[in-house]
Write a protein that holds these residues in place. Structure first.
Motif, PDB file in Angstrom:
ATOM      1  N   LYS A  18       0.917  -1.591  -0.286  1.00  7.93           N
ATOM      2  CA  LYS A  18      -0.076   0.060  -0.369  1.00  7.93           C
ATOM      3  C   LYS A  18       0.941   0.893   0.051  1.00  7.93           C
ATOM      4  CE  LYS A  18      -0.875   0.562   4.829  1.00  7.93           C
ATOM      5  NZ  LYS A  18      -1.881   0.446   6.097  1.00  7.93           N
ATOM      6  N   ASP A  19       2.060   0.979   0.215  1.00  3.59           N
ATOM      7  CA  ASP A  19       2.661   2.118   1.183  1.00  3.59           C
ATOM      8  C   ASP A  19       3.197   2.854  -0.605  1.00  3.59           C
ATOM      9  OD1 ASP A  19       2.344   2.604   3.208  1.00  3.59           O
ATOM     10  OD2 ASP A  19       4.397   1.649   4.113  1.00  3.59           O
ATOM     11  N   GLU A  20       3.864   1.908  -1.765  1.00  2.00           N
ATOM     12  CA  GLU A  20       4.243   2.048  -2.756  1.00  2.00           C
ATOM     13  C   GLU A  20       3.290   2.467  -3.536  1.00  2.00           C
ATOM     14  OE1 GLU A  20       6.424  -1.603  -4.252  1.00  2.00           O
ATOM     15  OE2 GLU A  20       8.159  -1.891  -2.594  1.00  2.00           O
ATOM     16  N   LEU A  21       2.526   1.851  -3.268  1.00  2.00           N
ATOM     17  CA  LEU A  21       1.173   2.049  -4.583  1.00  2.00           C
ATOM     18  C   LEU A  21       0.439   3.752  -4.275  1.00  2.00           C
ATOM     19  CD1 LEU A  21      -0.849   0.692  -6.694  1.00  2.00           C
ATOM     20  CD2 LEU A  21      -1.793  -0.175  -5.604  1.00  2.00           C
ATOM     21  N   LEU A  58       1.036   6.304  -6.684  1.00  3.54           N
ATOM     22  CA  LEU A  58      -0.481   7.629  -7.292  1.00  3.54           C
ATOM     23  C   LEU A  58       0.043   8.799  -6.757  1.00  3.54           C
ATOM     24  CD1 LEU A  58      -3.188   5.220  -5.195  1.00  3.54           C
ATOM     25  CD2 LEU A  58      -3.329   5.707  -7.522  1.00  3.54           C
ATOM     26  N   GLN A  59       0.440   9.251  -6.577  1.00  6.23           N
ATOM     27  CA  GLN A  59       1.184  10.703  -5.940  1.00  6.23           C
ATOM     28  C   GLN A  59       1.696  11.409  -6.809  1.00  6.23           C
ATOM     29  OE1 GLN A  59       2.521  10.554  -2.133  1.00  6.23           O
ATOM     30  NE2 GLN A  59       0.269  10.240  -1.355  1.00  6.23           N
ATOM     31  N   THR A  60       2.547  10.342  -7.287  1.00 11.93           N
ATOM     32  CA  THR A  60       3.704  10.567  -8.692  1.00 11.93           C
ATOM     33  C   THR A  60       2.862  11.598  -9.972  1.00 11.93           C
ATOM     34  OG1 THR A  60       5.692   8.881  -7.974  1.00 11.93           O
ATOM     35  CG2 THR A  60       5.331   9.874 -10.475  1.00 11.93           C
ATOM     36  N   GLU A 110      -9.798 -11.608  11.666  1.00 14.52           N
ATOM     37  CA  GLU A 110      -8.404 -11.804  12.123  1.00 14.52           C
ATOM     38  C   GLU A 110      -6.996 -10.906  11.680  1.00 14.52           C
ATOM     39  OE1 GLU A 110      -6.370 -15.735  10.806  1.00 14.52           O
ATOM     40  OE2 GLU A 110      -8.281 -16.954  11.790  1.00 14.52           O
ATOM     41  N   GLU A 111      -7.167 -10.520  10.672  1.00 20.10           N
ATOM     42  CA  GLU A 111      -6.325  -9.538  10.056  1.00 20.10           C
ATOM     43  C   GLU A 111      -6.778  -8.510   8.728  1.00 20.10           C
ATOM     44  OE1 GLU A 111      -2.178  -9.384   9.707  1.00 20.10           O
ATOM     45  OE2 GLU A 111      -1.972 -11.266  10.774  1.00 20.10           O
ATOM     46  N   PHE A 112      -6.292  -7.622   8.592  1.00 22.04           N
ATOM     47  CA  PHE A 112      -6.512  -7.252   7.542  1.00 22.04           C
ATOM     48  C   PHE A 112      -6.812  -8.360   5.666  1.00 22.04           C
ATOM     49  CE2 PHE A 112      -6.266  -3.420  10.282  1.00 22.04           C
ATOM     50  CZ  PHE A 112      -7.447  -3.467  10.449  1.00 22.04           C
ATOM     51  N   ASP A 113      -7.954  -8.111   4.988  1.00 26.97           N
ATOM     52  CA  ASP A 113      -7.302  -8.878   4.093  1.00 26.97           C
ATOM     53  C   ASP A 113      -7.261  -7.973   3.074  1.00 26.97           C
ATOM     54  OD1 ASP A 113      -9.639  -9.316   3.472  1.00 26.97           O
ATOM     55  OD2 ASP A 113     -10.269 -11.394   3.790  1.00 26.97           O
ATOM     56  N   LYS A 114      -7.393  -7.093   3.331  1.00 33.89           N
ATOM     57  CA  LYS A 114      -8.300  -5.894   2.040  1.00 33.89           C
ATOM     58  C   LYS A 114      -7.759  -4.188   2.447  1.00 33.89           C
ATOM     59  CE  LYS A 114     -11.035  -7.532  -1.945  1.00 33.89           C
ATOM     60  NZ  LYS A 114     -10.181  -7.174  -3.240  1.00 33.89           N
ATOM     61  N   TYR A 115      -8.013  -3.249   1.449  1.00 30.53           N
ATOM     62  CA  TYR A 115      -7.794  -2.144   1.607  1.00 30.53           C
ATOM     63  C   TYR A 115      -8.232  -0.945   0.644  1.00 30.53           C
ATOM     64  CZ  TYR A 115      -2.869  -3.761   3.984  1.00 30.53           C
ATOM     65  OH  TYR A 115      -2.734  -4.306   4.988  1.00 30.53           O
ATOM     66  N   ILE A 116      -8.860  -0.548   1.220  1.00 27.61           N
ATOM     67  CA  ILE A 116      -9.601   0.317   0.180  1.00 27.61           C
ATOM     68  C   ILE A 116      -9.313   1.755   0.116  1.00 27.61           C
ATOM     69  CG2 ILE A 116     -12.167   1.697  -0.340  1.00 27.61           C
ATOM     70  CD1 ILE A 116     -13.350  -0.584   1.734  1.00 27.61           C
ATOM     71  N   PHE A 117      -8.653   2.418  -1.373  1.00 29.91           N
ATOM     72  CA  PHE A 117      -8.438   3.709  -1.598  1.00 29.91           C
ATOM     73  C   PHE A 117      -8.759   4.127  -1.730  1.00 29.91           C
ATOM     74  CE2 PHE A 117      -4.007   1.288  -1.257  1.00 29.91           C
ATOM     75  CZ  PHE A 117      -2.657   1.741  -1.121  1.00 29.91           C
TER      76      PHE A 117
END
Length: 233
Positions: free
Chosen positions: A195-198, A202-204, A221-228
């Protein structure tokens, strides 16, 4: 049969309906909070998210590279087209890419793809999408699944290695009463993005990453997705 079209053929048998609705509910609420008048759903599949947005008063258009998916979407009344996002000339208040679409984009073309997404969004518009987390790939997506139906047999084998999920799909379809079967097979690749690299990419390109939502789709249990949630400046 192409792998994406093969997936479209078997999708109705995979029993992901509850998960899809759970994700669409969260992304849908996020989209509605931005109050767009128009939306393009990139990788729209069979058009369900477009349909939901239309019911909420947002004029929606879907694109997908699978001709089979678009055929199904159009048959359900969705305004959709089998076309690459880079060939879209119109612009929209909001663009979405739901249920792993970004993960299907190869690493050597992800920057070009995101640039195309940027081009179809109006100034001050939004780009909202989800990706699988590393945990989602390693602990949720991997495995085997066999589905035995009256006239079909589906075998799915997913393996994650070197940041790529390889999903082998085999479909046997009975063609006649003599019980001869037609075999179709293909492999779908999904790519793991940090997510940090993405966010930096995106900012670039020109997006402001307003928020990254940690999301539990298949497990608590843990996050299996991120929503941007990204805004075009």
């Amino acid at each position: 049969m192409q792998a994406l079209d093969l997936y479209a053929t078997i999708e109705e048998y995979l029993d992901f309906e509850d998960e899809v609705h759970h994700l669409y509910k969260t992304i849908g609420h996020t989209v509605l909070s931005k109050e767009p008048k128009t939306l393009i759903d990139i990788g729209c599949g069979q058009g369900e998210f477009c349909h939901i947005m239309e019911l909420n008063g947002i004029k929606s258009f879907g694109v997908d590279l699978s001709a089979k998916q678009i055929e199904i979407a159009v048959s359900k009344g969705t305004d959709a087209k089998c076309i690459d996002i880079k060939d879209i000339k119109e612009t929209y208040d909001c663009a979405t890419a739901t249920f792993d679409v970004i993960n299907y984009i190869p690493q050597n073309t992800i920057k070009e793809f995101l640039e195309s997404c940027y081009q179809v969004v109006n100034k001050e518009g939004y780009f909202i999408f989800d990706i699988n987390s590393l945990y989602g790939f390693e602990n949720v997506a991997q495995g085997t699944l066999n589905i035995d139906l009256k006239d079909k047999f589906i075998a799915i084998d997913a393996n994650f290695k070197e940041n790529i999920l390889y999903t082998d799909i085999t479909l046997f379809t009975q063609e006649d009463k003599e019980k001869s079967f037609k075999k179709d097979s293909g492999t779908i690749e999904q790519f793991c993005y940090k997510k940090d690299e993405l966010s930096s990419l995106l900012q670039t390109i020109g997006f402001e990453v307003e928020n990254i939502i940690n999301f539990n789709l298949h497990t608590d249990e843990e996050f299996d997705k991120y929503i941007f949630v990204c805004k075009k400046g």
